[in-house]
Design a protein around this motif. Structure first.
Motif, mmCIF file in Angstrom:
data_model
loop_
_atom_site.group_PDB
_atom_site.id
_atom_site.type_symbol
_atom_site.label_atom_id
_atom_site.label_comp_id
_atom_site.label_asym_id
_atom_site.label_seq_id
_atom_site.Cartn_x
_atom_site.Cartn_y
_atom_site.Cartn_z
ATOM 1 N N ALA A 1 0.906 -1.155 -0.072
ATOM 2 C CA ALA A 1 -0.103 -0.018 0.126
ATOM 3 C C ALA A 1 0.641 1.205 0.126
ATOM 4 O O ALA A 1 0.862 2.098 -0.755
ATOM 5 N N GLU B 1 2.290 1.608 -3.518
ATOM 6 C CA GLU B 1 1.425 2.312 -4.400
ATOM 7 C C GLU B 1 0.934 3.761 -4.036
ATOM 8 O O GLU B 1 0.914 4.524 -5.069
ATOM 9 N N MET C 1 1.110 8.451 1.307
ATOM 10 C CA MET C 1 0.669 7.159 2.078
ATOM 11 C C MET C 1 1.643 7.219 3.471
ATOM 12 O O MET C 1 1.109 6.844 4.375
ATOM 13 N N LYS D 1 -6.991 1.690 3.931
ATOM 14 C CA LYS D 1 -6.031 1.599 3.062
ATOM 15 C C LYS D 1 -5.216 0.134 2.649
ATOM 16 O O LYS D 1 -5.065 -0.548 1.609
ATOM 17 N N ILE D 2 -5.014 -0.377 3.931
ATOM 18 C CA ILE D 2 -4.269 -1.419 4.052
ATOM 19 C C ILE D 2 -4.973 -2.783 3.507
ATOM 20 O O ILE D 2 -4.554 -3.609 2.769
ATOM 21 N N LYS E 1 -5.857 -2.801 -0.230
ATOM 22 C CA LYS E 1 -4.658 -3.590 -0.830
ATOM 23 C C LYS E 1 -4.532 -4.898 -0.694
ATOM 24 O O LYS E 1 -4.324 -5.660 -1.566
ATOM 25 N N HIS E 2 -4.828 -5.444 0.414
ATOM 26 C CA HIS E 2 -4.863 -6.708 0.949
ATOM 27 C C HIS E 2 -5.857 -7.427 0.115
ATOM 28 O O HIS E 2 -5.537 -8.540 -0.378
#
Length: 197
Positions: free
Chosen positions: A73, A76, A81, A171-172, A175-176
């Motif tokens: 994350a 990206e 971030m 956000k994490i 992405k996961h």
């Protein structure tokens, strides 16, 4: 105090928030910001050097999948971030995550640590207000004002921290979730290949 803050930054030691609060309690506001910010940045640099130079990545093996999602994350989202994680997640955690990400250079790491350390301003200010409450020479009106401002600030700081923390976790998780289907598809393809044999 800067040395105490620095040592409390290094995992697995604890007491970072208490040390920052004591900076405000002992030196007041804004002078307590100096040992707090200097110590926090030195501790972040020390953590970076420990993980990069001493190869302590094995310490993270139990949560490697979580840290890889966070690193993806960050890669990206870029510097914004990184700064969000610095502001929203605990100082220890962000120092470890950013230190173990090979895509982040030392200079970028230091800049994010310096900017993120200004979130400690509220904690130092709260420590200075606690010192005011213990001053017997202050009039009752000042004590009442200090109590009200301390309560309102604690409530506001808690709300902001929760919001930033949830935003960072969102956000994490996003992405996961993007990586999970890819992993599942590859594993299913491997199983099908073995079944066909």
């Amino acid at each position: 105090m800067a040395a105490i803050v620095c040592l409390s930054c290094v995992p697995p030691l604890v007491g970072f928030t208490l040390a920052i609060t004591m900076c405000g309690y002992v030196y007041g506001y804004p002078f307590g910001l100096v040992p707090a910010i200097v110590g926090a940045n030195l501790g972040a640099i020390l953590t970076f050097l420990m993980f990069r130079k001493l190869g302590l990545d094995q310490w993270l093996n139990s949560r490697k999948r979580y840290y890889s999602a966070v690193s993806a994350a960050i890669n990206e989202g870029g510097f914004k971030m990184m700064l969000l994680f610095r502001l929203g997640l605990p100082w220890h955690l962000t120092s470890v995550i950013l230190s173990t990400n090979d895509c982040i250079s030392f200079h970028v790491y230091c800049v994010s640590a310096f900017l993120g350390s200004f979130k400690l301003t509220w904690v130092v200010w709260l420590g200075s207000q606690m010192a005011s409450l213990n001053d017997p020479q202050l009039p009752p009106e000042a004590h009442r004002y200090a109590k009200i401002s301390l309560g309102v600030s604690l409530l506001l700081m808690t709300c902001v921290c929760i919001w930033l923390y949830r935003l960072a976790l969102r956000k994490i998780k996003a992405k996961h979730d993007e990586e999970e289907p890819l992993w599942s598809d590859s594993s299913n393809a491997t199983v099908k290949q073995y079944d066909s044999r």
